[in-house]
Write an enzyme that holds these catalytic residues in place. Structure first.
Site, PDB file in Angstrom:
ATOM      1  N   GLY A 188       9.509   1.101   7.314  1.00 22.56           N
ATOM      2  CA  GLY A 188       9.087  -0.148   6.687  1.00 22.56           C
ATOM      3  C   GLY A 188       7.955   0.089   5.711  1.00 22.56           C
ATOM      4  N   LYS A 192       1.589  -3.597   8.725  1.00 22.37           N
ATOM      5  CA  LYS A 192       2.754  -2.708   8.722  1.00 22.37           C
ATOM      6  C   LYS A 192       3.952  -3.508   9.191  1.00 22.37           C
ATOM      7  CE  LYS A 192       4.422   1.712  10.233  1.00 22.37           C
ATOM      8  NZ  LYS A 192       4.040   3.089  10.296  1.00 22.37           N
ATOM      9  N   ARG A 202       4.859   3.024   1.779  1.00 23.56           N
ATOM     10  CA  ARG A 202       6.131   2.808   2.446  1.00 23.56           C
ATOM     11  C   ARG A 202       6.434   3.994   3.328  1.00 23.56           C
ATOM     12  NH1 ARG A 202      10.349  -0.785   1.582  1.00 23.56           N
ATOM     13  NH2 ARG A 202       9.387  -2.324   0.208  1.00 23.56           N
ATOM     14  N   GLY A 203       6.923   3.721   4.482  1.00 20.80           N
ATOM     15  CA  GLY A 203       7.312   4.797   5.387  1.00 20.80           C
ATOM     16  C   GLY A 203       8.782   4.699   5.717  1.00 20.80           C
ATOM     17  N   ALA A 204       9.190   5.506   6.662  1.00 24.84           N
ATOM     18  CA  ALA A 204      10.601   5.549   7.013  1.00 24.84           C
ATOM     19  C   ALA A 204      11.053   4.246   7.685  1.00 24.84           C
ATOM     20  CB  ALA A 204      10.858   6.724   7.929  1.00 24.84           C
ATOM     21  N   ILE A 239       0.851  -1.205   0.000  1.00 18.96           N
ATOM     22  CA  ILE A 239       0.000   0.000   0.000  1.00 18.96           C
ATOM     23  C   ILE A 239       0.877   1.242   0.000  1.00 18.96           C
ATOM     24  CG2 ILE A 239      -1.770   1.294   1.243  1.00 18.96           C
ATOM     25  CD1 ILE A 239      -2.582  -1.291   2.631  1.00 18.96           C
ATOM     26  N   ASP A 258       3.870  11.503  16.411  1.00 10.19           N
ATOM     27  CA  ASP A 258       4.102  11.522  14.948  1.00 10.19           C
ATOM     28  C   ASP A 258       2.813  11.841  14.194  1.00 10.19           C
ATOM     29  OD1 ASP A 258       5.603  11.382  12.668  1.00 10.19           O
ATOM     30  OD2 ASP A 258       5.441   9.212  12.464  1.00 10.19           O
TER      31      ASP A 258
HETATM   32  N1  LIG Z   1      -4.205   0.887   8.097  1.00  9.77           N
HETATM   33  C1  LIG Z   1      -3.908   1.363   6.898  1.00  9.77           C
HETATM   34  N2  LIG Z   1      -4.794   1.261   5.924  1.00  9.77           N
HETATM   35  C2  LIG Z   1      -4.515   1.724   4.716  1.00  9.77           C
HETATM   36  N3  LIG Z   1      -3.351   2.319   4.377  1.00  9.77           N
HETATM   37  C3  LIG Z   1      -2.428   2.445   5.324  1.00  9.77           C
HETATM   38  C4  LIG Z   1      -2.638   1.978   6.610  1.00  9.77           C
HETATM   39  N4  LIG Z   1      -1.534   2.249   7.347  1.00  9.77           N
HETATM   40  C5  LIG Z   1      -0.684   2.859   6.547  1.00  9.77           C
HETATM   41  N5  LIG Z   1      -1.195   2.986   5.311  1.00  9.77           N
HETATM   42  C6  LIG Z   1      -0.557   3.567   4.128  1.00  9.77           C
HETATM   43  O1  LIG Z   1       0.784   3.153   4.099  1.00  9.77           O
HETATM   44  C7  LIG Z   1       1.639   4.275   3.941  1.00  9.77           C
HETATM   45  C8  LIG Z   1       2.928   4.017   4.718  1.00  9.77           C
HETATM   46  O2  LIG Z   1       2.633   4.076   6.068  1.00  9.77           O
HETATM   47  P1  LIG Z   1       3.762   4.189   7.152  1.00  9.77           P
HETATM   48  O3  LIG Z   1       3.096   4.418   8.436  1.00  9.77           O
HETATM   49  O4  LIG Z   1       4.660   3.042   7.008  1.00  9.77           O
HETATM   50  O5  LIG Z   1       4.592   5.412   6.702  1.00  9.77           O
HETATM   51  P2  LIG Z   1       4.276   6.931   6.848  1.00  9.77           P
HETATM   52  O6  LIG Z   1       3.291   7.134   7.925  1.00  9.77           O
HETATM   53  O7  LIG Z   1       3.929   7.430   5.515  1.00  9.77           O
HETATM   54  O8  LIG Z   1       5.655   7.532   7.235  1.00  9.77           O
HETATM   55  P3  LIG Z   1       6.433   7.268   8.577  1.00  9.77           P
HETATM   56  O9  LIG Z   1       7.032   5.953   8.439  1.00  9.77           O
HETATM   57  O10 LIG Z   1       7.401   8.359   8.601  1.00  9.77           O
HETATM   58  O11 LIG Z   1       5.426   7.348   9.656  1.00  9.77           O
HETATM   59  C9  LIG Z   1       0.848   5.428   4.485  1.00  9.77           C
HETATM   60  O12 LIG Z   1       1.167   6.617   3.835  1.00  9.77           O
HETATM   61  C10 LIG Z   1      -0.578   5.059   4.215  1.00  9.77           C
HETATM   62  O13 LIG Z   1      -0.965   5.577   2.990  1.00  9.77           O
END
Ligand SMILES: Nc1ncnc2c1ncn2[C@@H]1O[C@H](COP(=O)(O)OP(=O)(O)OP(=O)(O)O)[C@@H](O)[C@H]1O
Length: 887
Positions: A85, A102, A81-83, A79, A199
Site C-alpha cells: 500500500g 499507512k 509506496r510499499g508492496a 510520502i 521485515d
Molecule cells: N512514519 C513514517 N514517516 C515518514 N515516512 C514514512 C513513514 N512510514 C513509511 N514512510 C515512507 O513511506 C514509504 C513506504 O513505506 P511502506 O512501509 O509502505 O513500504 P516499504 O517499507 O518501502 O516497503 P514494504 O511495503 O515492502 O515494507 C517508506 O519507504 C518510507 O519512506
C-alpha cells in the site's frame, strides 16, 4: 504477476464497488450488492472485536483516546509506496496534528488479517523510543489505515541521497546510532511484546531532523512477508535470512536471528550505498544467491574494525552462530555508540543531508548522471577479472575487498580519461589557431579568455621597413586649416599646397623619397607635396606644414565618429577611442611638442580618399555623389585617390605626404603595388584616372621609429563589402591587419591599392590598452631584436606562435583541479582530511593567481570605428562664406 493477480483478486473480493453501492437504492443487482455489503459489515464487526483500538486515536499530547474516522483526516500527499500500500501524510483536522498514514490493502485472507490486527493492537500501545509510534487504526472499505508518527525520511531514501546524490558516505557515528536504535527496537519487540519484526530493511527504519532513528512496520508487514516470501516481485530485494528461504533450514524454524541477518544486510547497504547481492535475474535466482553464496562481507575501509565486525557478525550465515540481540548490544561498536553523546551531531548531520535545496539536489543529480556514465566507462575499462563480484559464488572477503579496490582503480581510470580529454581539448584548441579564420572564433574565445595574448605583436622586418627615428624637427607647428583646398581646381595639389607659407621644402620632406626606408611608405596620394617628397630624406617629412594642412583639411572634411558596435564598445572603450582621436588632433596641433612626439603613438590610421571629382579632386573639394559612384565601380589597378582623410595618429600625416610623384622607382616591389607603381606622377592625372567615388583605404602604423605601411590588395567593391577588414591592435598598439582570412604583413604579401568603397567605411578594429612600461620594453625589444621569440612575449601575434606555454597553464591546471575535485567528490573516502585541505589550498591559490592575472590583463574589446563623411556641401558653403568675408 501472480502476486499482483492475487492482490487484485483479494481487493475485489473485499472492496465493495461504487456501482454496487449505488445499487442499494434499487439499481443494479440487489442480491450481489447486499451480499457484498453484508460481507463488508461482517468484516468491520470482526475488526472491532479483534482490535478494540480500531477507530480510536491516541495522540501523543492527548490523555484519552479519541474516536476518529476517515473524514477527520485531510490528505496532504503521498510520502511513499510499499508492496502492500501507500503511506500518506495526513492532517488530523480536529487538532491539526500531521500523521503518517499507512494504508494497507486488504489482500490477505481472514486468518492473516486476524494476526495482523492482533499484532497491531499490541503495538499501538507500545512505548519505545526506537519504535515509530502508532496512534491508532481504522478500516476503510476493507483497507487498513494505520496512523503513525510522522518522520522525515526512511533510511533507504536517505542513503540514496548520501551516496547517489551527494557522493558521500554515511559517517560511522550515524551508522552506529542506526544500529543501536534498530537492535534496541528489535530487542524491545522481542522482550516486551514477544514479537519479531520479520521485515527489517532500510525502508522500515525511519529518521528525522532531530536525530531520532525509529523502526516501523513491525508485526504487520512481517506477517505479510511470510506469506508471500516466495512470490514477491523480482524487483524487491531479498533481506530475508537464508534459513527463511531454504526449505531444509526452514524445517528447523527460525527466530529473531533472522531479523539480525536482515539488519546485517541493511547495515551493509547503509555503509556501502549498494545492496550486497546482484539485482538481476528472477526472484528465485536472487533468493538462491542468498542461500548458496557466501555471506556478504563489509570490508569498506572507511569504517572502523568494530563497525565492520559488527555488520559481518550479523551476516553470519549459520543461524546458530549468529548472535542474538543481547549479544549484539554488548558489541563494542554499539557500546561505544551508546556511550557517545552525539545526539546533536547526528541531528545536524541528518539536517545537513535533508535540507539540501532543490537546486543542490538537481546539481547533485546531474553529477550523479555524469558519474554513472563515467562509472560505466570505468567498468568497461577495467578488466572483468579485476571486477569483484561480491554477490556471486566467488563473493568472499577478498572479492569484496577487491570491489573497493576497483572503485579506487575506477577513480584512476576516470582521472586518466579526464586528463586525456583535457589534453585533447587543448591540442584541438591549439590546432584551431591554424585553421582558416572563419573557424577561429572558438580558438579566439579559448585563448583570449585565458590570456594568450602577450605584449608584443607581429614583428616588423627591419630590413623591409624604414627605421629612421622621428627627429624633433619633424614636428613643426600646428597645421593651419587650409581653406584653399576647396577652391583649388587641381584638387590633388591644392590640398597640400594650400598653406604655401608653410610649405617650404624642408629637409623633412626631402626625406620621404629616401629609399629604401621610404619605400615602405608607399606613395599613394596624388601629388600632394611632390616637391617636398622629392628631397625627402626622412619619414618625418610628413610634418611639413603643407602635409599637416592637408591632413587637417581632410580631417575637417570628415566627421569622425565612434559608434558602438553591437553593444561591444562600452563607454570606457569608447572614451579611449575618442582619446585616440583627440590625441591625433593634438599631434596635429602641437607638432613641436617633443614630449608628445616621443610618445609611442601607435594607432592605426586609415585614409579614405574622397571621390574624384571633375571639378576638384582635392580632398575637401570633391563632395557630392562620392559614394554612389564608388559603390558601383570597381577600382582598377591604376586608381589612385584624389585626396584623403586621415583618422589616426601622426602616421597619417606621412601617408598624406607620400605622393605619387614621390613614389620612387627605387621602392621595393614588395611594398609597392602595381597601382602605386603605375601611378602617374601628375596628381591631376592620378585623380582624374580615379573613378568617381573611389576611396583609398590605407592603413599604416608606427612601431617606435619603425614606420610601415600596410596596404590592401586590390579588390572590387563587392569583395570589399563582403569581407571586412579587421584591424587589431595589441597592447602596445601595434596593428595587425586581417583581411580575407589572413593576416596582411607589410612588405610581403601586401600591396598598395585603392579601393572603391562606399561613402562610409567601417573598420572593425580591436583597440587595446596603450603602452605600459612592460609593453614599452617589449616593444623596444621587438624593434631592436627584430624577431623576439614567443617566450619574450614578442613577435607573437594573436592566435599565432607556438610558444607561450603559460597561456595553457590556466586551462590545464583548471582542468586537472576539476578532475581532482570530481574524484574527491566521487570517492570521498579516499581523501583524508589533510589531502582535502591541501587540495583546497592549491585550488584557492590557483584561483587567486588566475584572478590576479585576469585583472592584470589588459582590456581587449572589439569595436568599430565608423568613419563617415559629413556634409561637405555645408562645409563648402562655410568656406565660401569665409572667402567672401575675406574678400
Ligand atoms: N512514519 C513514517 N514517516 C515518514 N515516512 C514514512 C513513514 N512510514 C513509511 N514512510 C515512507 O513511506 C514509504 C513506504 O513505506 P511502506 O512501509 O509502505 O513500504 P516499504 O517499507 O518501502 O516497503 P514494504 O511495503 O515492502 O515494507 C517508506 O519507504 C518510507 O519512506
Amino acid at each position: 504477476s501472480s502476486n499482483q493477480r492475487q492482490l487484485t483478486a483479494g481487493m475485489e473480493r473485499v472492496r465493495p464497488r461504487p456501482r454496487l453501492e449505488l445499487a442499494v437504492g434499487g439499481i443494479g443487482r440487489p442480491s450481489v450488492v447486499l451480499g457484498q455489503h453484508n460481507q463488508h459489515n461482517q468484516q468491520q464487526q470482526q475488526h472491532q472485536q479483534l482490535m478494540p483500538a480500531v477507530g480510536k486515536l491516541l495522540l501523543p499530547d492527548d490523555a484519552t483516546e479519541r474516536q476518529f474516522s476517515v473524514d477527520d483526516l485531510e490528505d496532504l500527499g503521498e510520502i511513499g509506496r510499499g508492496a502492500f500500500g501507500a503511506v500518506n501524510r495526513m492532517r488530523y483536522t480536529p487538532t491539526g496534528v500531521v500523521l503518517a498514514v499507512k494504508r494497507i490493502r486488504s489482500t490477505v485472507d481472514e486468518r492473516q488479517q486476524k494476526n495482523m490486527l492482533l499484532e497491531l493492537n499490541v503495538v499501538v500501545n507500545c512505548q519505545c523510543e526506537f519504535i515509530a509510534r502508532s496512534y491508532g487504526a481504522l478500516f476503510k472499505e476493507g483497507d487498513c489505515w494505520i496512523c503513525m508518527e510522522l518522520m522525515d525520511t526512511s533510511l533507504d531514501k536517505f542513503y540514496r541521497i548520501v551516496y547517489h546524490h551527494l557522493h558521500e558516505a554515511i559517517p560511522e557515528v550515524v551508522i552506529a546510532r542506526i544500529a543501536l536504535a534498530t537492535v534496541s527496537a528489535l530487542d524491545y519487540l522481542k522482550e516486551k511484546l514477544g514479537m519479531m519484526h520479520r521485515d527489517v530493511k532500510p525502508s522500515n527504519i525511519l529518521a528525522d531532523r532531530r536525530g531520532r532513528v525509529k523502526l516501523c512496520d513491525f508485526g504487520i508487514a512481517g506477517k505479510l512477508v511470510d506469506s508471500i516470501a516466495k512470490t514477491r516481485d523480482a524487483g524487491c530485494r531479498p533481506y530475508m535470512a537464508p534459513e527463511r528461504i531454504d526449505h531444509q533450514r526452514m524445517t528447523e524454524g527460525y527466530d529473531v536471528r533472522s531479523d539480525v541477518w536482515s539488519l546485517g544486510i541493511s547495515l551493509y547497504e547503509l555503509c556501502t550505498g549498494r545492496f550486497p547481492y546482484r539485482q538481476w535475474g528472477t526472484m528465485f535466482e536472487q533468493l538462491e544467491q542468498v542461500v548458496k553464496s557466501d555471506p556478504p562481507r563489509l570490508t569498506d575501509i572507511r569504517y572502523s574494525e568494530e563497525a565492520r565486525s559488527f555488520a559481518n557478525l550479523c551476516l553470519t550465515k549459520d543461524v546458530k552462530k549468529r548472535p542474538k540481540y543481547r549479544q549484539l548490544l554488548q558489541h563494542p561498536f554499539l557500546l561505544e555508540s551508546a556511550a557517545l553523546d552525539a545526539d546533536a551531531d547526528i541531528a545536524a548531520y541528518f539536517c545537513s543531508v535533508l535540507n539540501r535545496t532543490p537546486e543542490e539536489a538537481q546539481l547533485a543529480d546531474l553529477l550523479a548522471a555524469v558519474h554513472k556514465v563515467i562509472l560505466c566507462l570505468t567498468k568497461a575499462a577495467v578488466p572483468s577479472s579485476r571486477m569483484a563480484d561480491p554477490s556471486g559464488a566467488s563473493a568472499n572477503t577478498a572479492a569484496t575487498a577487491g570491489s573497493a579496490f576497483v572503485e579506487g582503480i575506477g577513480s584512476e581510470v576516470v582521472v586518466c580519461l579526464f586528463i586525456l580529454l583535457a589534453g585533447l581539448i587543448l591540442v584541438a584548441a591549439w590546432l584551431s589557431t591554424y585553421v582558416p579564420q572563419d573557424m577561429r572564433p572558438i580558438a579566439v574565445f579559448v585563448f583570449e579568455n585565458f590570456g594568450r595574448y602577450r605584449p608584443g605583436e607581429q614583428q616588423q622586418q627591419p630590413q623591409q621597413v624604414a627605421t629612421a627615428p622621428l627627429p624633433p624637427a619633424a614636428i613643426t607647428g600646428p597645421a593651419p586649416i587650409p581653406t584653399a583646398a576647396a577652391e583649388a581646381p587641381s584638387a590633388s595639389t591644392a590640398t597640400t599646397e594650400t598653406p604655401s607659407s608653410s610649405a617650404s621644402p624642408s629637409s623633412d620632406t626631402a626625406r620621404i623619397a629616401t629609399p629604401p626606408s621610404d619605400s615602405a611608405r608607399i606613395a599613394t596620394e596624388p601629388a600632394t607635396v611632390p616637391d617636398a617628397a622629392a628631397d625627402a630624406g626622412d619619414t618625418t617629412a610628413i610634418d611639413t606644414p603643407a602635409a599637416a594642412a592637408a591632413v587637417t583639411t581632410d580631417l575637417a572634411a570628415y566627421d569622425v565618429d565612434v559608434l558602438e558596435s553591437d553593444g561591444d564598445l562600452d563607454p570606457e572603450m569608447r572614451e579611449r577611442v575618442e582619446d585616440v582621436l583627440n590625441e591625433y588632433t593634438q599631434v596635429m596641433e602641437a607638432k613641436n611638442d617633443s614630449e608628445l612626439r616621443n610618445r609611442r603613438l601607435k594607432y592605426f590610421n586609415c585614409l579614405l580618399t574622397q571621390p574624384a571629382d571633375s571639378d576638384a579632386s582635392a580632398s575637401v573639394a570633391s563632395t557630392s555623389g562620392a559614394g554612389t559612384g564608388a559603390a558601383a565601380s570597381p577600382v582598377s589597378a591604376s586608381d589612385t585617390p584624389a585626396s584623403a582623410v586621415v583618422v589616426g595618429s601622426e602616421a597619417a600625416s606621412s601617408s598624406i605626404l607620400e605622393s605619387s610623384s614621390a613614389m620612387p622607382s627605387a621602392a621595393p616591389a614588395a611594398t609597392v603595388d602595381t597601382a602605386s607603381a603605375a601611378a602617374p606622377t601628375s596628381s591631376a592625372t592620378a585623380s582624374s584616372s580615379r573613378p568617381p567615388g573611389s576611396l583609398l583605404l590605407r592603413l599604416k602604423y608606427f612601431n617606435d621609429d619603425l614606420r610601415t605601411v600596410v596596404a590592401l590588395p586590390n579588390e572590387s567593391i563587392a569583395n570589399f563589402k563582403r569581407k571586412h577588414f579587421q584591424v587589431e591592435m595589441s597592447r602596445n598598439m601595434n596593428i595587425r591587419l586581417i583581411y580575407n582570412g589572413r593576416e596582411l604583413k607589410e612588405g610581403t604579401d601586401c600591396t598598395l591599392a585603392s579601393y572603391a568603397i562606399p561613402e562610409e567605411a567601417t573598420i572593425h578594429c580591436l583597440i587595446t590598452e596603450r603602452n605600459t612600461s612592460a609593453n614599452e620594453e617589449s616593444g623596444a625589444a621587438a624593434a631592436s631584436g627584430g624577431g623576439g621569440g614567443a617566450a619574450e612575449g614578442d613577435g607573437v601575434g594573436p592566435l599565432e606562435g607556438q610558444g607561450d606555454i603559460g597561456s595553457y597553464m590556466f586551462p590545464l591546471f583548471g582542468g586537472i583541479l576539476g578532475i581532482i575535485w570530481y574524484c574527491r567528490v566521487c570517492y570521498k573516502a579516499y581523501f583524508n582530511f589533510m589531502s582535502t585541505m591541501a587540495l583546497g589550498a592549491v585550488t584557492l591559490l590557483f584561483f587567486a593567481a588566475f584572478f590576479a592575472s585576469w585583472s592584470a590583463r589588459p582590456p581587449r574589446q572589439t569595436g568599430q570605428i565608423h568613419v563617415h563623411r559629413i556634409n561637405l556641401d555645408a562645409q563648402q558653403q562655410q568656406q565660401q562664406q569665409q572667402q567672401d568675408q575675406q574678400a
